[in-house]
Structure formats: C-alpha cells, structure tokens
Design an enzyme around this catalytic site. Structure first.
Site, PDB file in Angstrom:
ATOM      1  N   LYS A 288       0.813  -1.218   0.000  1.00 10.76           N
ATOM      2  CA  LYS A 288       0.000   0.000   0.000  1.00 10.76           C
ATOM      3  C   LYS A 288       0.848   1.270   0.000  1.00 10.76           C
ATOM      4  O   LYS A 288       2.056   1.249   0.216  1.00 10.76           O
ATOM      5  CB  LYS A 288      -0.993  -0.046   1.160  1.00 10.76           C
ATOM      6  CG  LYS A 288      -2.068  -1.102   0.893  1.00 10.76           C
ATOM      7  CD  LYS A 288      -3.280  -0.986   1.758  1.00 10.76           C
ATOM      8  CE  LYS A 288      -4.336  -1.975   1.289  1.00 10.76           C
ATOM      9  NZ  LYS A 288      -5.502  -2.007   2.193  1.00 10.76           N
ATOM     10  N   ARG A 323      -3.425 -10.572   4.792  1.00 10.81           N
ATOM     11  CA  ARG A 323      -3.843 -10.529   3.388  1.00 10.81           C
ATOM     12  C   ARG A 323      -2.702  -9.901   2.577  1.00 10.81           C
ATOM     13  O   ARG A 323      -2.414  -8.713   2.729  1.00 10.81           O
ATOM     14  CB  ARG A 323      -5.133  -9.719   3.245  1.00 10.81           C
ATOM     15  CG  ARG A 323      -5.697  -9.656   1.832  1.00 10.81           C
ATOM     16  CD  ARG A 323      -6.981  -8.841   1.798  1.00 10.81           C
ATOM     17  NE  ARG A 323      -7.536  -8.788   0.459  1.00 10.81           N
ATOM     18  CZ  ARG A 323      -7.222  -7.871  -0.453  1.00 10.81           C
ATOM     19  NH1 ARG A 323      -6.337  -6.921  -0.162  1.00 10.81           N
ATOM     20  NH2 ARG A 323      -7.776  -7.898  -1.651  1.00 10.81           N
TER      21      ARG A 323
END
Length: 347
Positions: A288, A323
């Site tokens: 991210k 995840r």
C-alpha cells in the site's frame, strides 16, 4: 466468538509478549488464542482520558475476550497467523491489474499461491483510491468463472470473494467460494447482510469511508483509532442484528482506505487494541501507498520488502489473517518468525 461487545467508550489494548519469555499462567494469558503470544497487562483508553492508563485488574469477561481462542475459519485454526493470498482478476488493480484476467492465468497463479497461502481472496473490482465502480454483471463475469475453474481444477483451499455487492457474492458462493470480504462492512449493498446471514458464511467487516472514488478526500479524523473503533462497533452490531452469527465475523481496520500515512501507522501501532472485540483480526496492508511514502518505493511492485515487514508487525500484534500479494516472501518471513518464537512446526 464474542460473548459481549466491548464497552463503547473504552479500548483495552494488551501488550503482546513473545511466547519465548514465558508460558501462560494465572497472570499470563494467550493473546487472542495465539500459540506464539501472550499478555499480562493492558492499557485502558477512555474518551475522557486520552492518555492510556495501565490496567492490571480487568473484569473476567474483558480478559476472556482478549484471550480466548477464535472460532475456526473454514477448518483453519486461528492459533497462528494465516496467509490470505490476493488474486485480482481485474484490469486496473493498483498492484497486479491485468496479470491474471484469463482463466488459465488465474488458475496457474492460484496453484502457485497455495503453496504458501491458506486462503485465496479473489476480487473483480479494484478498490484502489480513485477507482470507479464496476457493473454487477461484469464483476460476476470476472470472478465466478475463476472460482468455478479453481474448484474444477481440484483446488480445495478456502476462497474469499472480495466484493461489496450481494449478487456478486451470491454468484461467487454458488461457484464455490466460502467467505465474503466486504470493504464496505455491509454498508454498500443493503442485501449483503441478509445474504451472509442466510448462507451462514464468514464475512470480513472492514473500516472504510465514502467510496473508493472519493475516500482519500475524507481522510480526516479527530482520532483515527476511535473513529475506526466506533465504525467497527457499529458494523458488528448491525451484522449481529441482521442475524449473522458472531463466530462468522472478522474485523479489518482498513489500512490505506481513506487514511493518511500517519493514520495507517497509528492503527498498526495500536492493532492489539481491537482484540477486545473477541473476534479474529485481518490485516491487509500489502504494497500500500504508505509503504512507498515511507521508503520511496514508487510502484507497488517495489514494496514487497516493506509489505513483509508490516505483515510481521501484524503477526507480532496478534493478527489472525495476513492478506498479502507476495505469499512466498511472507511465508518465508513468517516461518522464521514462528521458529524464533519457539514453534518450528506449523502442523
């Protein structure tokens, strides 16, 4: 499963400790059912008192919520971190858009990931900042055939469908999916909660604001920890009210969704503060933007090492599901971490 919701005006944040420093005892409790971590003290945060106050004396129900084993997930015990591999079948995913669109490519990638991942998360709509909504029929066409092909190929690994839409989730479940991963926490589609309740499947409730198109414009909070906490409290309450069984709820603080780098870092530091819900905790921070902001890694593909570092931080804070895009690298790092904690075997 939770026997009660936490107090709405306080957060109990346990201090995770390594299993190497001592076994559980009368004063040492397993952290969220972990075989690797324990705790013996917690900070009590209150809306009226911004500074954390050490709390040696917790009510039995509070201690139990933080400590007890979480319900198994599709046959997987959650006494150690489980890796959820991300399989995007979209042309515009921020990290791997277009790479696994075809059935053969998706099945090949799934076979590669399940060497290291225990869950597959399949998504047909990008939720990156600025992404536009995909029509339901198109999202179904992207995801359901892939899930069906995976099952026909003999892949039995639990599959999660990453969607906000009930019709997409229903088609995925019919094709062989086991879990619903809803970034809107059942807010986007009014039919989603009823579907999950009727099917009796696990569902991930994630914190997010607005929509992917506009969420970064709403990255403003008086206190991001309390805002995320309040949101998840409200969504858990709504899910229970809709008839979803408590043992089927999973929480996700939503790293990167309508948040700045400072917000993401605060949530990562305070991750253990979500354990007093008594529910499994999913961490999705792979590749991210905040990793790039901190390291200068401009593209998602350059953020693998940073992503692994964040995954290990999540494991050390008791996250139950990690995840990630990079399943092999995460598994290698996690295996070393588990061995250091004194648990070489993953059986």
């Amino acid at each position: 499963m939770p026997e009660r919701l936490p107090h709405p005006d306080q957060i109990l944040s346990p201090l995770p400790r390594s299993a190497l420093t001592g076994p559980a005892s009368a004063t040492r409790h397993a952290l969220a059912g972990s075989r690797h971590l324990w705790w013996d003290s917690a900070d009590r945060l209150s809306r009226r008192a911004p500074r954390a106050a050490p709390s040696a004396q917790l009510a039995p129900a509070e201690t139990a919520a933080i400590s007890r084993s979480r319900a198994d997930l599709c046959g997987l015990t959650l006494d150690r971190p489980r890796i959820m591999g991300i399989l995007n079948v979209t042309p515009d995913s921020f990290s791997d858009g277009g790479r696994h669109n075809g059935l053969d490519a998706a099945v090949d990638r799934a076979r590669e990931m399940i060497r290291d991942a225990e869950i597959l998360d399949i998504g047909g709509e990008s939720t990156r900042p600025g992404a536009t909504e995909v029509p339901v029929a198109e999202e179904i066409e992207r995801t359901a055939p892939v899930i069906r092909a995976l099952r026909e190929a003999g892949i039995t690994t639990p599959i999660s469908i990453d969607t906000r839409k009930a019709r997409v989730a229903e088609a995925a479940l019919e094709a062989g999916a086991d879990i619903v991963n809803d970034v809107s926490a059942l807010r986007f589609d009014p039919d989603m909660a009823a579907l999950v309740a009727a099917r009796g499947v696990p569902v991930v409730l994630m914190h997010s604001v607005a929509s992917p198109e506009t969420m970064q414009k709403h990255a403003v909070y008086d206190d991001v920890l309390w805002s995320v906490r309040d949101h998840l409290y409200e969504r858990v309450t709504a899910a229970l009210g809709a008839g979803i069984r408590p043992e089927n709820l999973i929480l996700d603080p939503g790293i990167g969704f309508g948040k700045t780098t400072a917000h993401d870092l605060r949530l990562l530091r305070e991750l253990a503060g979500f354990h007093d819900f008594g529910l499994p905790l999913l961490l999705g921070a792979s590749r991210k933007k905040f990793i790039g902001a901190l390291t200068g890694a401009a593209t998602p593909a350059e953020r693998v090492t940073g992503s692994v570092a964040v995954a290990l931080q999540g494991a050390a804070m008791g996250a139950h599901i990690l995840r990630v895009h990079d399943t092999r690298e995460t598994r290698q790092a996690l295996s070393i971490w588990q061995a250091i904690q004194g648990n070489i075997s993953e059986a």
